[in-house]
Design a protein around this motif. Structure first.
Motif, mmCIF file in Angstrom:
data_model
loop_
_atom_site.group_PDB
_atom_site.id
_atom_site.type_symbol
_atom_site.label_atom_id
_atom_site.label_comp_id
_atom_site.label_asym_id
_atom_site.label_seq_id
_atom_site.Cartn_x
_atom_site.Cartn_y
_atom_site.Cartn_z
ATOM 1 N N MET A 261 -36.587 -111.868 44.263
ATOM 2 C CA MET A 261 -36.882 -111.196 45.523
ATOM 3 C C MET A 261 -37.381 -112.184 46.567
ATOM 4 S SD MET A 261 -39.073 -107.911 44.251
ATOM 5 C CE MET A 261 -38.444 -106.748 43.044
ATOM 6 N N LYS A 262 -37.301 -111.758 47.826
ATOM 7 C CA LYS A 262 -38.001 -112.489 48.869
ATOM 8 C C LYS A 262 -39.495 -112.374 48.607
ATOM 9 C CE LYS A 262 -34.590 -112.176 52.562
ATOM 10 N NZ LYS A 262 -34.433 -113.639 52.689
ATOM 11 N N PHE A 263 -40.251 -113.402 49.000
ATOM 12 C CA PHE A 263 -41.655 -113.438 48.588
ATOM 13 C C PHE A 263 -42.450 -112.269 49.146
ATOM 14 C CE2 PHE A 263 -46.099 -114.632 48.960
ATOM 15 C CZ PHE A 263 -46.362 -114.955 47.633
ATOM 16 N N GLY A 264 -42.148 -111.825 50.368
ATOM 17 C CA GLY A 264 -42.883 -110.701 50.932
ATOM 18 C C GLY A 264 -42.784 -109.460 50.059
ATOM 19 N N LYS A 265 -41.589 -109.152 49.579
ATOM 20 C CA LYS A 265 -41.389 -108.009 48.688
ATOM 21 C C LYS A 265 -42.056 -108.255 47.337
ATOM 22 C CE LYS A 265 -38.903 -105.339 51.351
ATOM 23 N NZ LYS A 265 -39.406 -104.002 51.766
ATOM 24 N N ARG A 266 -41.964 -109.490 46.861
ATOM 25 C CA ARG A 266 -42.569 -109.833 45.574
ATOM 26 C C ARG A 266 -44.091 -109.668 45.634
ATOM 27 N NH1 ARG A 266 -43.282 -115.607 43.415
ATOM 28 N NH2 ARG A 266 -43.985 -115.301 41.296
ATOM 29 N N ILE B 174 -53.211 -113.467 50.584
ATOM 30 C CA ILE B 174 -52.747 -114.152 51.777
ATOM 31 C C ILE B 174 -51.961 -113.180 52.650
ATOM 32 C CG2 ILE B 174 -50.699 -114.983 50.522
ATOM 33 C CD1 ILE B 174 -50.675 -117.423 52.346
ATOM 34 N N GLN B 175 -52.185 -113.213 53.959
ATOM 35 C CA GLN B 175 -51.501 -112.309 54.890
ATOM 36 C C GLN B 175 -50.127 -112.898 55.218
ATOM 37 O OE1 GLN B 175 -54.374 -110.354 57.843
ATOM 38 N NE2 GLN B 175 -55.445 -112.244 57.360
ATOM 39 N N TYR B 176 -49.239 -112.818 54.260
ATOM 40 C CA TYR B 176 -47.968 -113.536 54.341
ATOM 41 C C TYR B 176 -47.098 -113.048 55.502
ATOM 42 C CZ TYR B 176 -43.442 -115.443 52.962
ATOM 43 O OH TYR B 176 -42.237 -116.101 52.950
ATOM 44 N N SER B 177 -46.936 -111.742 55.644
ATOM 45 C CA SER B 177 -46.063 -111.217 56.696
ATOM 46 C C SER B 177 -46.577 -111.589 58.073
ATOM 47 C CB SER B 177 -45.940 -109.692 56.565
ATOM 48 O OG SER B 177 -45.338 -109.341 55.338
ATOM 49 N N ALA C 44 -50.603 -106.719 31.419
ATOM 50 C CA ALA C 44 -50.109 -107.511 32.534
ATOM 51 C C ALA C 44 -50.311 -106.733 33.822
ATOM 52 C CB ALA C 44 -48.630 -107.823 32.337
ATOM 53 N N PRO C 45 -50.599 -107.419 34.957
ATOM 54 C CA PRO C 45 -50.871 -106.719 36.203
ATOM 55 C C PRO C 45 -49.724 -105.799 36.622
ATOM 56 C CG PRO C 45 -51.512 -109.018 36.388
ATOM 57 C CD PRO C 45 -50.810 -108.859 35.065
ATOM 58 N N HIS C 46 -48.496 -106.279 36.538
ATOM 59 C CA HIS C 46 -47.336 -105.497 36.930
ATOM 60 C C HIS C 46 -46.135 -106.039 36.181
ATOM 61 C CE1 HIS C 46 -48.667 -102.916 40.229
ATOM 62 N NE2 HIS C 46 -49.421 -103.914 40.640
ATOM 63 N N PRO C 47 -45.103 -105.252 35.921
ATOM 64 C CA PRO C 47 -43.870 -105.805 35.366
ATOM 65 C C PRO C 47 -43.257 -106.764 36.359
ATOM 66 C CG PRO C 47 -43.553 -103.527 36.095
ATOM 67 C CD PRO C 47 -45.026 -103.807 36.155
ATOM 68 N N GLN C 48 -42.787 -107.919 35.875
ATOM 69 C CA GLN C 48 -42.276 -108.937 36.784
ATOM 70 C C GLN C 48 -40.781 -109.124 36.651
ATOM 71 O OE1 GLN C 48 -44.478 -112.560 36.976
ATOM 72 N NE2 GLN C 48 -46.393 -111.592 36.454
ATOM 73 N N LEU C 49 -40.097 -108.208 35.941
ATOM 74 C CA LEU C 49 -38.670 -108.348 35.744
ATOM 75 C C LEU C 49 -37.955 -108.319 37.083
ATOM 76 C CD1 LEU C 49 -36.400 -108.505 33.662
ATOM 77 C CD2 LEU C 49 -36.290 -106.007 33.685
ATOM 78 N N GLY C 50 -37.230 -109.370 37.379
ATOM 79 C CA GLY C 50 -36.471 -109.448 38.619
ATOM 80 C C GLY C 50 -37.287 -109.839 39.829
ATOM 81 N N ALA C 51 -38.604 -109.988 39.677
ATOM 82 C CA ALA C 51 -39.442 -110.291 40.847
ATOM 83 C C ALA C 51 -39.145 -111.661 41.413
ATOM 84 C CB ALA C 51 -40.911 -110.189 40.467
ATOM 85 N N SER C 52 -38.776 -112.623 40.539
ATOM 86 C CA SER C 52 -38.548 -113.984 41.009
ATOM 87 C C SER C 52 -37.343 -114.086 41.936
ATOM 88 C CB SER C 52 -38.363 -114.920 39.808
ATOM 89 O OG SER C 52 -37.270 -114.494 39.013
#
Length: 363
Positions: A21-26, A40-43, A11-19
């Motif tokens: 988070m605010k999307f920028g941090k995620r 995407i240049q979200y910030s 898997a690319p990264h562990p996703q535990l708790g990612a959902s």
């Protein structure tokens, strides 16, 4: 038969708790270093929307956003350019940038899988070590397919989140449903995964036949899953949606799959077409319409600059044409698809219920 855990692409990264988070941090957590600079240049988009909707008025931030946007937007500081037009131009630029990278990645994967197929054919009767090296190359490509899918999903979430921000901060009507329909059809969301999985399946079948995956299958004794205990039953496994492509790749690699296409699949077809003027005046009339929700289903906005047509595909040979005239009730006419083609070419079909041929309709 269940494949061992080691067969799964990482898997690319562990996703535990990612959902949570605010999307920028995620995005920072889940973004792969190999794809850095292509997400995407979200910030930056979020900061620009705050300025254009009046939420952020700090002069330093305004200048920073103006400098950033001027590198790809050619609208300048013209106050007559609406926030919606800026948003549309900015998001289209981002969508094209992300899509171009996804297309290059897809093309590279296809070429690498094709070269691997050629190498497998050349090495019939080769030593065991050669087969294991080929199997390792396949596993690496399988992992790249999973990562490309995660790349597309994360960017899709980014577009959805930024549009929700705009709907929240702007005083106008919601634009996210309209633009998300464009995102769904973007090339980065239409990668030919079925074609890639068909290539993986052919390679997996050839490598299994050569004994390259010996010791990775048949883990029934560990209690993972024993197919012999369920000879006539359908067994359902629940998986996280983010792991769907990982499971599809695993199945394509380890099983003889039926129904996978050997050629590139057709792109999704457009099922609805809205005809508008070049400056989107019909769409803008709908945005500014104050008609109540109860009346909206029947009455067209009185501010429409001209009549409008919405063509909706309803089946293999049928379509519905919704006609709007300023201040009048909407009319929906069923017609055959060949008649719709005549209509789009400017000819009035024989089906009744449409306005006269000299009525002002866009296009």
């Amino acid at each position: 038969q269940a494949a061992s855990q080691s067969c799964l692409p990482a898997a690319p990264h562990p996703q535990l708790g990612a959902s949570a988070m605010k999307f920028g941090k995620r995005l920072e957590l889940l973004a792969l270093p190999k794809y850095s600079g292509h997400y995407i240049q979200y910030s930056e988009l979020k900061r620009a929307l705050k300025v254009w909707t009046g939420v952020e008025k700090d002069q330093a931030t305004v200048q920073e956003v103006t400098h950033w946007a001027s590198s790809f937007l050619r609208m300048g500081p013209n106050p007559e350019v609406s926030p919606e037009m800026r948003l549309n131009a900015m998001l289209r630029h981002e969508m094209e940038r992300v899509s171009k990278f996804a297309e290059l990645e897809e093309s590279g994967l296809r070429q690498q899988l094709s070269r691997l197929e050629e190498d497998v054919k050349k090495r019939q009767g080769a030593a065991e070590g050669d087969w294991n090296a080929l199997a390792k190359r396949l596993d690496e490509l399988c992992e790249q397919i999973v990562q490309l899918k995660a790349f597309g999903s994360l960017n899709f979430s980014g577009f959805r989140k930024i549009l929700k921000k705009y709907d929240k901060w702007s005083a106008g009507k919601a634009v996210s449903p309209w633009f998300m329909a464009e995102v769904v059809r973007a090339p980065f969301m239409r990668v030919g995964y079925t074609y890639l999985l068909a290539q993986v399946n052919r390679l997996g079948k050839a490598l299994r036949k050569a004994g390259a995956f010996e010791g990775q299958l048949h883990r029934s004794s560990s209690g993972v899953f024993d197919a012999s205990l369920h000879p006539s039953k359908e067994v359902v496994f629940l998986i996280d949606p983010s792991d769907t492509m990982q499971v599809r790749v695993l199945l394509a690699r380890n099983l003889n799959m039926k129904g996978l296409m050997d050629t590139a699949p057709e792109r999704p077809r457009t099922c609805s077409v809205y005809l508008d003027t070049p400056d989107m005046s019909v769409y803008n009339a709908h945005l500014s319409d104050s008609t109540s929700a109860d009346d909206e289903a029947n009455a067209a906005p009185a501010s429409l600059p001209c009549g409008s047509i919405h063509v909706r595909h309803c089946g293999s040979m049928a379509a519905a044409v919704v006609v709007e005239m300023p201040g009048s009730a909407r009319r929906e006419v069923a017609m055959k698809c060949d008649e719709v083609q005549k209509l789009l070419r400017g000819s009035l079909p024989s089906t009744g219920g449409l306005p006269a041929q000299n009525a002002a309709l866009p296009g």
